[in-house]
Design an enzyme around this catalytic site. Sequence first.
Site, PDB file in Angstrom:
ATOM      1  N   CYS A  44       0.839  -1.194   0.000  1.00 44.19           N
ATOM      2  CA  CYS A  44       0.000   0.000   0.000  1.00 44.19           C
ATOM      3  C   CYS A  44       0.883   1.257   0.000  1.00 44.19           C
ATOM      4  O   CYS A  44       1.983   1.256   0.542  1.00 44.19           O
ATOM      5  CB  CYS A  44      -0.916   0.006   1.226  1.00 44.19           C
ATOM      6  SG  CYS A  44      -2.099   1.387   1.229  1.00 44.19           S
ATOM      7  N   ASP A  91       0.386   3.769   1.717  1.00 48.26           N
ATOM      8  CA  ASP A  91       0.346   4.335   3.072  1.00 48.26           C
ATOM      9  C   ASP A  91       1.753   4.624   3.612  1.00 48.26           C
ATOM     10  O   ASP A  91       2.617   3.748   3.596  1.00 48.26           O
ATOM     11  CB  ASP A  91      -0.382   3.336   3.990  1.00 48.26           C
ATOM     12  CG  ASP A  91      -0.752   3.939   5.333  1.00 48.26           C
ATOM     13  OD1 ASP A  91       0.161   4.421   6.034  1.00 48.26           O
ATOM     14  OD2 ASP A  91      -1.942   3.920   5.689  1.00 48.26           O
ATOM     15  N   ARG A 135       2.885   4.793   6.404  1.00 49.75           N
ATOM     16  CA  ARG A 135       3.297   4.036   7.595  1.00 49.75           C
ATOM     17  C   ARG A 135       3.769   2.631   7.278  1.00 49.75           C
ATOM     18  O   ARG A 135       4.115   1.879   8.195  1.00 49.75           O
ATOM     19  CB  ARG A 135       2.118   3.974   8.584  1.00 49.75           C
ATOM     20  CG  ARG A 135       1.642   5.335   9.042  1.00 49.75           C
ATOM     21  CD  ARG A 135       0.295   5.245   9.721  1.00 49.75           C
ATOM     22  NE  ARG A 135      -0.743   4.805   8.790  1.00 49.75           N
ATOM     23  CZ  ARG A 135      -2.017   4.611   9.112  1.00 49.75           C
ATOM     24  NH1 ARG A 135      -2.418   4.796  10.349  1.00 49.75           N
ATOM     25  NH2 ARG A 135      -2.903   4.227   8.206  1.00 49.75           N
ATOM     26  N   HIS A 192      -2.269  -4.029   4.897  1.00 48.52           N
ATOM     27  CA  HIS A 192      -2.094  -3.638   6.301  1.00 48.52           C
ATOM     28  C   HIS A 192      -3.460  -3.365   6.908  1.00 48.52           C
ATOM     29  O   HIS A 192      -4.367  -2.860   6.229  1.00 48.52           O
ATOM     30  CB  HIS A 192      -1.171  -2.418   6.425  1.00 48.52           C
ATOM     31  CG  HIS A 192      -1.746  -1.157   5.868  1.00 48.52           C
ATOM     32  ND1 HIS A 192      -2.314  -0.178   6.634  1.00 48.52           N
ATOM     33  CD2 HIS A 192      -1.878  -0.742   4.586  1.00 48.52           C
ATOM     34  CE1 HIS A 192      -2.739   0.803   5.857  1.00 48.52           C
ATOM     35  NE2 HIS A 192      -2.497   0.491   4.602  1.00 48.52           N
ATOM     36  N   CYS A 233      -6.284  -0.028   6.767  1.00 41.76           N
ATOM     37  CA  CYS A 233      -5.996   0.578   5.456  1.00 41.76           C
ATOM     38  C   CYS A 233      -7.116   1.553   5.064  1.00 41.76           C
ATOM     39  O   CYS A 233      -8.303   1.185   5.026  1.00 41.76           O
ATOM     40  CB  CYS A 233      -5.860  -0.528   4.410  1.00 41.76           C
ATOM     41  SG  CYS A 233      -5.473   0.101   2.759  1.00 41.76           S
TER      42      CYS A 233
HETATM   43 CO    CO Z   1      -3.475   1.220   2.968  1.00 37.13          CO
END
Ligand code: CO
Length: 200
Positions: free
Chosen positions: A42, A44, A46, A98, A101
């Site tokens: 992803c 993302d 993090r 994750h 998400c």
């Molecule tokens: Co995500």
Amino acid sequence: MSTINHLFENNRQWAAQIKAEQPDFFKQLSEQQSPEYLWIGCSDSRVPANELLGMAPGEVFVHRNIANQVIHTDLNCLSVMHFAVEVLKVKHIIVCGHYGCGGINAALDGKQHGLIDHWLRHIKDVYRFNHEKLDDITDPQERSNLLCELNVIEQVANVCNSSMIQTAWKKGQALSVHGLVYKLHDGILKDLQVSVSGIN
Ligand code: CO
């Protein structure tokens, strides 16, 4: 105007630190890359692929998009897979989702989000394929967590069913595809036990 000067300073410190530990590091890396892993994760912020695997630059080839999807018409992802498998000859493809998400949650919330709804459509399809497992879950977080996992499993199937992976396996190329989920709250990866290493 705000600047990004601090990023250049960070970068110089980072490069100097690596050079102090391994003087030839960047010279060797600039000559070739031979990663054994392709990471499809992803976007993302993090979930940084190299860091959470404890890997240095050069060790993992990375493709990231919202909600770690492998769409059969996405030339970007397919091109990355093609290069990773045919040129770099990676040994493992890791699809990693994750929990928590935002893409998965946006696909679940029943609201309109604009352009991204087209991309999230594929996650809604994953929900539809698995609605019997998901409909009965009343806790929204639990439902989201399960959809995160089911989405990874679906994307692993998409990788395996792609013509280039099928061709690689038919040629006898050693290549495994794995599905993982990353837990934001403790930084630990969970293996979804859906690894595939050839045509069954
Ligand atoms: Co995500």
